[in-house]
Motif scaffolding. Structure first.
Motif, PDB file in Angstrom:
ATOM      1  N   THR A 114       0.461  -1.294   0.083  1.00 16.61           N
ATOM      2  CA  THR A 114      -0.186   0.546  -0.310  1.00 16.61           C
ATOM      3  C   THR A 114       0.873   0.783   0.427  1.00 16.61           C
ATOM      4  N   GLU A 115       1.994   1.069   0.350  1.00 14.79           N
ATOM      5  CA  GLU A 115       3.188   2.317   0.092  1.00 14.79           C
ATOM      6  C   GLU A 115       3.946   2.420  -1.023  1.00 14.79           C
ATOM      7  N   GLY A 116       2.912   2.824  -2.258  1.00 17.49           N
ATOM      8  CA  GLY A 116       3.516   2.623  -3.521  1.00 17.49           C
ATOM      9  C   GLY A 116       3.991   2.683  -3.896  1.00 17.49           C
ATOM     10  N   ARG A 117       5.030   3.710  -3.397  1.00 21.67           N
ATOM     11  CA  ARG A 117       6.537   4.126  -4.055  1.00 21.67           C
ATOM     12  C   ARG A 117       7.381   3.666  -3.055  1.00 21.67           C
ATOM     13  N   THR A 118       7.769   3.729  -1.830  1.00 18.86           N
ATOM     14  CA  THR A 118       8.729   2.559  -1.177  1.00 18.86           C
ATOM     15  C   THR A 118       8.596   1.211  -1.656  1.00 18.86           C
ATOM     16  N   SER A 120       8.017  -0.259  -4.638  1.00 20.43           N
ATOM     17  CA  SER A 120       8.394  -0.403  -5.351  1.00 20.43           C
ATOM     18  C   SER A 120       9.957  -0.115  -5.574  1.00 20.43           C
ATOM     19  N   ILE A 121      10.296   0.642  -4.604  1.00 15.80           N
ATOM     20  CA  ILE A 121      11.120   0.717  -4.833  1.00 15.80           C
ATOM     21  C   ILE A 121      12.132  -0.609  -4.431  1.00 15.80           C
ATOM     22  N   GLN A 122      11.399  -0.946  -3.014  1.00 11.89           N
ATOM     23  CA  GLN A 122      12.394  -2.577  -2.738  1.00 11.89           C
ATOM     24  C   GLN A 122      12.235  -3.749  -3.243  1.00 11.89           C
ATOM     25  N   THR A 123      10.851  -3.768  -4.288  1.00 12.28           N
ATOM     26  CA  THR A 123      10.929  -4.921  -5.432  1.00 12.28           C
ATOM     27  C   THR A 123      11.575  -4.754  -6.457  1.00 12.28           C
ATOM     28  N   ALA A 124      12.050  -3.571  -7.030  1.00 12.71           N
ATOM     29  CA  ALA A 124      13.241  -3.243  -8.056  1.00 12.71           C
ATOM     30  C   ALA A 124      14.546  -3.695  -7.395  1.00 12.71           C
ATOM     31  N   GLY A 125      14.774  -3.626  -6.211  1.00 11.19           N
ATOM     32  CA  GLY A 125      16.332  -3.696  -5.696  1.00 11.19           C
ATOM     33  C   GLY A 125      15.937  -5.403  -5.555  1.00 11.19           C
ATOM     34  N   MET A 126      14.855  -5.581  -4.746  1.00  9.15           N
ATOM     35  CA  MET A 126      14.516  -7.584  -4.955  1.00  9.15           C
ATOM     36  C   MET A 126      15.143  -7.691  -6.177  1.00  9.15           C
ATOM     37  N   VAL A 127      14.552  -7.844  -7.499  1.00  9.43           N
ATOM     38  CA  VAL A 127      14.384  -7.956  -8.907  1.00  9.43           C
ATOM     39  C   VAL A 127      16.390  -7.379  -9.001  1.00  9.43           C
ATOM     40  N   GLY A 128      16.890  -6.875  -9.532  1.00  7.79           N
ATOM     41  CA  GLY A 128      17.942  -6.724  -9.519  1.00  7.79           C
ATOM     42  C   GLY A 128      18.898  -7.170  -8.917  1.00  7.79           C
ATOM     43  N   PHE A 129      19.049  -6.795  -7.568  1.00  9.42           N
ATOM     44  CA  PHE A 129      20.493  -7.493  -6.217  1.00  9.42           C
ATOM     45  C   PHE A 129      20.005  -9.321  -6.972  1.00  9.42           C
ATOM     46  N   GLY A 130      18.887  -9.709  -6.944  1.00  6.60           N
ATOM     47  CA  GLY A 130      18.798 -11.112  -6.733  1.00  6.60           C
ATOM     48  C   GLY A 130      19.454 -11.284  -8.293  1.00  6.60           C
ATOM     49  N   ALA A 131      18.607 -11.099  -9.336  1.00  3.90           N
ATOM     50  CA  ALA A 131      19.535 -11.464 -10.685  1.00  3.90           C
ATOM     51  C   ALA A 131      20.892 -11.361 -10.847  1.00  3.90           C
ATOM     52  N   LEU A 132      21.015  -9.846  -9.754  1.00  2.85           N
ATOM     53  CA  LEU A 132      22.751 -10.195 -10.252  1.00  2.85           C
ATOM     54  C   LEU A 132      23.720 -10.777  -9.265  1.00  2.85           C
ATOM     55  N   THR A 133      22.707 -11.544  -7.921  1.00  2.00           N
ATOM     56  CA  THR A 133      23.527 -12.306  -7.454  1.00  2.00           C
ATOM     57  C   THR A 133      23.263 -13.785  -8.055  1.00  2.00           C
ATOM     58  N   LEU A 134      22.319 -14.462  -8.775  1.00  3.38           N
ATOM     59  CA  LEU A 134      22.635 -15.427  -9.386  1.00  3.38           C
ATOM     60  C   LEU A 134      23.183 -15.250 -10.750  1.00  3.38           C
ATOM     61  N   LEU A 135      23.262 -14.150 -11.688  1.00  2.00           N
ATOM     62  CA  LEU A 135      24.926 -13.471 -12.419  1.00  2.00           C
ATOM     63  C   LEU A 135      25.818 -14.390 -12.000  1.00  2.00           C
TER      64      LEU A 135
END
Length: 194
Positions: A114-118, A120-135
């Protein structure tokens, strides 16, 4: 009436997160010198760092980043032990990325979206840092070390952003983490280049 108070001087004791981070960074560099397993050890740490923010965000208490650090460090340590003993057959980078996704799902279950912006930022971090970890786990070791270094530096920028906005984690945590991330990131890039 105007406010003529002088700005509060920063005391050395106020910089305890930086001092603690310098000690932690020295420990990380010692691990790099003593062991030749940088990509195995530091690749999964990228997901750990993102997970700390997600856990604190899910709990809704910025100071819980310190607790999240302890919990997720224990989780990645157990994954390393299980991997070394060939018990589960799960790479710690994959395991920590799964934990990262589970933490994100927990934030959704706690209705933090429900805290849209925050959120979204945490979701982007999960995707980006998760992908980098797998890479890091899928490329040849020298490139994996360089990617881990880039991941640490990127997370240092992430820390600086969160320090500035003073959200999700408390400022002592984001200061500590930024100093560690920048120091370890540079050290990993040096190792990758040599």
């Amino acid at each position: 009436m105007t406010d003529t108070a002088l700005p509060r001087r920063t005391k050395l004791a106020d910089r305890w997160p930086t001092a603690l981070a310098i000690v932690a960074t020295a420990g990380a560099v010692a691990v790099m010198v003593l062991l030749d397993r940088e990509v195995e050890l530091f690749g999964p740490s990228i997901a750990v760092m993102a997970g700390i923010y997600l856990m604190a965000y899910a709990l809704g208490r910025p100071s819980t980043a310190w607790l999240a650090f302890v919990v997720l460090s224990a989780v990645v340590s157990v994954l390393h032990v299980l991997d070394n003993r060939q018990v589960l057959g799960i790479d710690p980078a994959v395991g920590m990325t799964v934990v990262l996704v589970l933490l994100w799902l927990w934030t959704v279950a706690r209705r933090r979206f429900t805290e849209g912006r925050t959120f979204s930022i945490q979701t982007a971090g999960m995707v980006g840092f998760g992908a980098l970890t797998l890479l890091c786990a899928t490329v040849q070791p020298r490139l994996g070390i360089a990617l881990a270094g880039v991941g640490f530096l990127a997370h240092g920028v992430w820390d600086a952003y969160h320090f500035k906005v003073n959200q999700v984690v408390n400022r002592p945590w984001s200061e500590f983490c930024a100093v560690v991330d920048l120091g370890v990131g540079v050290a990993l890039l040096v190792v990758a280049a040599t």
